[in-house]
Design an enzyme around this catalytic site. Structure first.
Site, PDB file in Angstrom:
ATOM      1  N   SER A   1       0.869  -1.180   0.000  1.00  0.00           N
ATOM      2  CA  SER A   1       0.000   0.000   0.000  1.00  0.00           C
ATOM      3  C   SER A   1       0.907   1.232   0.000  1.00  0.00           C
ATOM      4  CB  SER A   1      -0.846  -0.009   1.276  1.00  0.00           C
ATOM      5  OG  SER A   1      -1.370   1.283   1.538  1.00  0.00           O
TER       6      SER A   1
ATOM      7  N   TYR B   1      -2.435  -1.202  10.339  1.00  0.00           N
ATOM      8  CA  TYR B   1      -2.353  -1.381   8.882  1.00  0.00           C
ATOM      9  C   TYR B   1      -1.008  -0.855   8.349  1.00  0.00           C
ATOM     10  CZ  TYR B   1      -3.849  -1.133   3.960  1.00  0.00           C
ATOM     11  OH  TYR B   1      -3.958  -1.289   2.599  1.00  0.00           O
TER      12      TYR B   1
HETATM   13  P1  NAD Z   1     -11.231  -5.932  -0.260  1.00  0.00           P
HETATM   14  O1  NAD Z   1     -11.733  -5.834   1.122  1.00  0.00           O
HETATM   15  O2  NAD Z   1     -12.143  -5.638  -1.385  1.00  0.00           O
HETATM   16  O3  NAD Z   1     -10.582  -7.351  -0.505  1.00  0.00           O
HETATM   17  C1  NAD Z   1      -9.761  -7.942   0.450  1.00  0.00           C
HETATM   18  C2  NAD Z   1      -9.771  -9.415   0.188  1.00  0.00           C
HETATM   19  O4  NAD Z   1      -8.966 -10.068   1.189  1.00  0.00           O
HETATM   20  C3  NAD Z   1     -11.177 -10.010   0.299  1.00  0.00           C
HETATM   21  O5  NAD Z   1     -11.377 -10.921  -0.742  1.00  0.00           O
HETATM   22  C4  NAD Z   1     -11.154 -10.705   1.654  1.00  0.00           C
HETATM   23  O6  NAD Z   1     -12.037 -11.795   1.741  1.00  0.00           O
HETATM   24  C5  NAD Z   1      -9.704 -11.161   1.688  1.00  0.00           C
HETATM   25  N1  NAD Z   1      -9.297 -11.549   3.034  1.00  0.00           N
HETATM   26  C6  NAD Z   1      -9.391 -10.827   4.189  1.00  0.00           C
HETATM   27  N2  NAD Z   1      -8.950 -11.585   5.219  1.00  0.00           N
HETATM   28  C7  NAD Z   1      -8.566 -12.788   4.692  1.00  0.00           C
HETATM   29  C8  NAD Z   1      -8.016 -13.960   5.239  1.00  0.00           C
HETATM   30  N3  NAD Z   1      -7.775 -14.081   6.551  1.00  0.00           N
HETATM   31  N4  NAD Z   1      -7.745 -15.008   4.411  1.00  0.00           N
HETATM   32  C9  NAD Z   1      -7.980 -14.920   3.084  1.00  0.00           C
HETATM   33  N5  NAD Z   1      -8.500 -13.809   2.522  1.00  0.00           N
HETATM   34  C10 NAD Z   1      -8.781 -12.767   3.309  1.00  0.00           C
HETATM   35  O7  NAD Z   1      -9.949  -4.981  -0.336  1.00  0.00           O
HETATM   36  P2  NAD Z   1      -9.039  -4.554  -1.564  1.00  0.00           P
HETATM   37  O8  NAD Z   1      -9.081  -3.093  -1.620  1.00  0.00           O
HETATM   38  O9  NAD Z   1      -9.330  -5.345  -2.774  1.00  0.00           O
HETATM   39  O10 NAD Z   1      -7.623  -4.945  -0.940  1.00  0.00           O
HETATM   40  C11 NAD Z   1      -6.759  -5.913  -1.533  1.00  0.00           C
HETATM   41  C12 NAD Z   1      -5.337  -5.621  -1.079  1.00  0.00           C
HETATM   42  O11 NAD Z   1      -4.950  -4.330  -1.557  1.00  0.00           O
HETATM   43  C13 NAD Z   1      -5.158  -5.570   0.434  1.00  0.00           C
HETATM   44  O12 NAD Z   1      -3.928  -6.157   0.793  1.00  0.00           O
HETATM   45  C14 NAD Z   1      -5.162  -4.090   0.732  1.00  0.00           C
HETATM   46  O13 NAD Z   1      -4.461  -3.776   1.912  1.00  0.00           O
HETATM   47  C15 NAD Z   1      -4.468  -3.562  -0.503  1.00  0.00           C
HETATM   48  N6  NAD Z   1      -4.717  -2.136  -0.764  1.00  0.00           N
HETATM   49  C16 NAD Z   1      -5.953  -1.671  -1.084  1.00  0.00           C
HETATM   50  C17 NAD Z   1      -6.129  -0.312  -1.312  1.00  0.00           C
HETATM   51  C18 NAD Z   1      -7.447   0.291  -1.692  1.00  0.00           C
HETATM   52  O14 NAD Z   1      -7.553   1.527  -1.744  1.00  0.00           O
HETATM   53  N7  NAD Z   1      -8.465  -0.479  -1.967  1.00  0.00           N
HETATM   54  C19 NAD Z   1      -5.052   0.556  -1.192  1.00  0.00           C
HETATM   55  C20 NAD Z   1      -3.815   0.061  -0.847  1.00  0.00           C
HETATM   56  C21 NAD Z   1      -3.647  -1.299  -0.639  1.00  0.00           C
END
Ligand code: NAD
Length: 261
Positions: free
Chosen positions: A145, A158
């Site tokens: 991130s 986080y």
């Molecule tokens: P999201 O909540 O849409 O998806 C997260 C996914 O992780 C979901 O499918 C959830 O079921 C899964 N998950 C959570 N706990 C789990 C576990 N214990 N075992 C297996 N799966 C698990 O979020 P996203 O935005 O798609 O995030 C995906 C990645 O991108 C994450 O690592 C997040 O930190 C990172 N990220 C997202 C953003 C953003 O703005 N959306 C920004 C920076 C980083």
């Protein structure tokens, strides 16, 4: 299109929605065979798998909690049983919890670290063991991130997990570079996914976040998936230990954009 990806096998964790789903669908478009990991949203993962199969691709959905070693090992095992090999492991699963640090419960801290950082370690370890046992090159991508760089009040758990992910990625990249195993990170900025869909549905909150982005908009999961496809392909064959920021310039101190400072 990256033709070298045709027929190769990838595991993507947390692929039932958001960025993970977009990455898995993009890799399927590149004709990779996919293990879609989901935690609780079986329907989300199965829908994507069905869509891929209808289009003639290969995919399977597997339940696993990335914070549990036996679950993570099952993902590699499934890839090999279903598709005969594994070329790429993407540690994407992640979660966040907003709380002022002095009120942050130890259990909540542990859960975020367990999923985001320990999960990344377990996925990396399982993939490394597979690649080393088979004396083959390999590819690992860790979803970090912008908060591996930008501190984030109320999200100390986080930010700590993503800061840890950065040095973990760099360390493992250095440790296994000679064996031809590449390890890279992707650092998204603000991307419209279920993790923050409620916030971005509110025009005022959308504008507040967009202001932090020089490109003045929130990103799409597909824009992160494009970076993952490049890192997966041999087009990036000389890149390891790197993090690609997909953030519309968010890490560039946007407050200075009009010459202020
Ligand atoms: P999201 O909540 O849409 O998806 C997260 C996914 O992780 C979901 O499918 C959830 O079921 C899964 N998950 C959570 N706990 C789990 C576990 N214990 N075992 C297996 N799966 C698990 O979020 P996203 O935005 O798609 O995030 C995906 C990645 O991108 C994450 O690592 C997040 O930190 C990172 N990220 C997202 C953003 C953003 O703005 N959306 C920004 C920076 C980083």
């Amino acid at each position: 299109m990256y033709t070298d990806l045709n027929g190769k096998v990838a595991v993507v964790t947390g692929a039932s929605k958001g960025i993970g789903k977009a990455i898995a669908l993009r890799l399927a478009q590149e004709h990779m065979k996919l293990v879609f990991n989901y935690h609780s949203d079986q329907n989300g993962a199965q829908e994507a798998v069905d869509q891929i199969r209808e289009n003639g691709g290969d995919a399977v959905a597997v339940q696993a909690d990335v914070s549990k070693e036996e679950d993570v090992n099952k993902l590699v095992k499934t890839a090999v049983e279903e598709f005969g090999d594994m070329d790429l492991f993407i540690n994407n699963a992640g979660m966040e919890k907003e709380t002022p640090t002095h009120k942050l419960a130890l259990e909540d801290w542990k859960r975020v670290i367990d999923v985001n950082l320990t999960g990344t370690f377990l996925g990396t370890k399982a993939a490394l063991n597979y690649f080393l046992d088979h004396k083959r090159e390999g590819n690992i991508i860790n979803m970090s991130s912008v908060h591996q760089l930008i501190s984030w009040p109320h999200f100390a758990d986080y930010a700590a997990s993503k800061g840890g992910s950065k040095l973990f990625t760099e360390t493992v990249a250095k440790e296994y570079a000679e064996q031809g195993i590449r390890v890279n990170g992707i650092a998204p900025g603000a991307i419209n996914t279920p993790i923050n869909a409620k916030k971005f549905a509110d025009p005022e909150l959308y504008a507040q976040t967009a202001e932090l982005v020089p490109m003045n908009r929130i990103g799409k999961p597909e824009e992160v998936a494009a970076a993952a496809a490049w890192l997966a392909s041999t087009e990036s064959s000389y890149v390891t230990g790197e993090t690609i920021y997909v953030d519309g310039g968010m890490k560039l101190y946007p407050e200075f954009k009009d010459g202020r400072g």
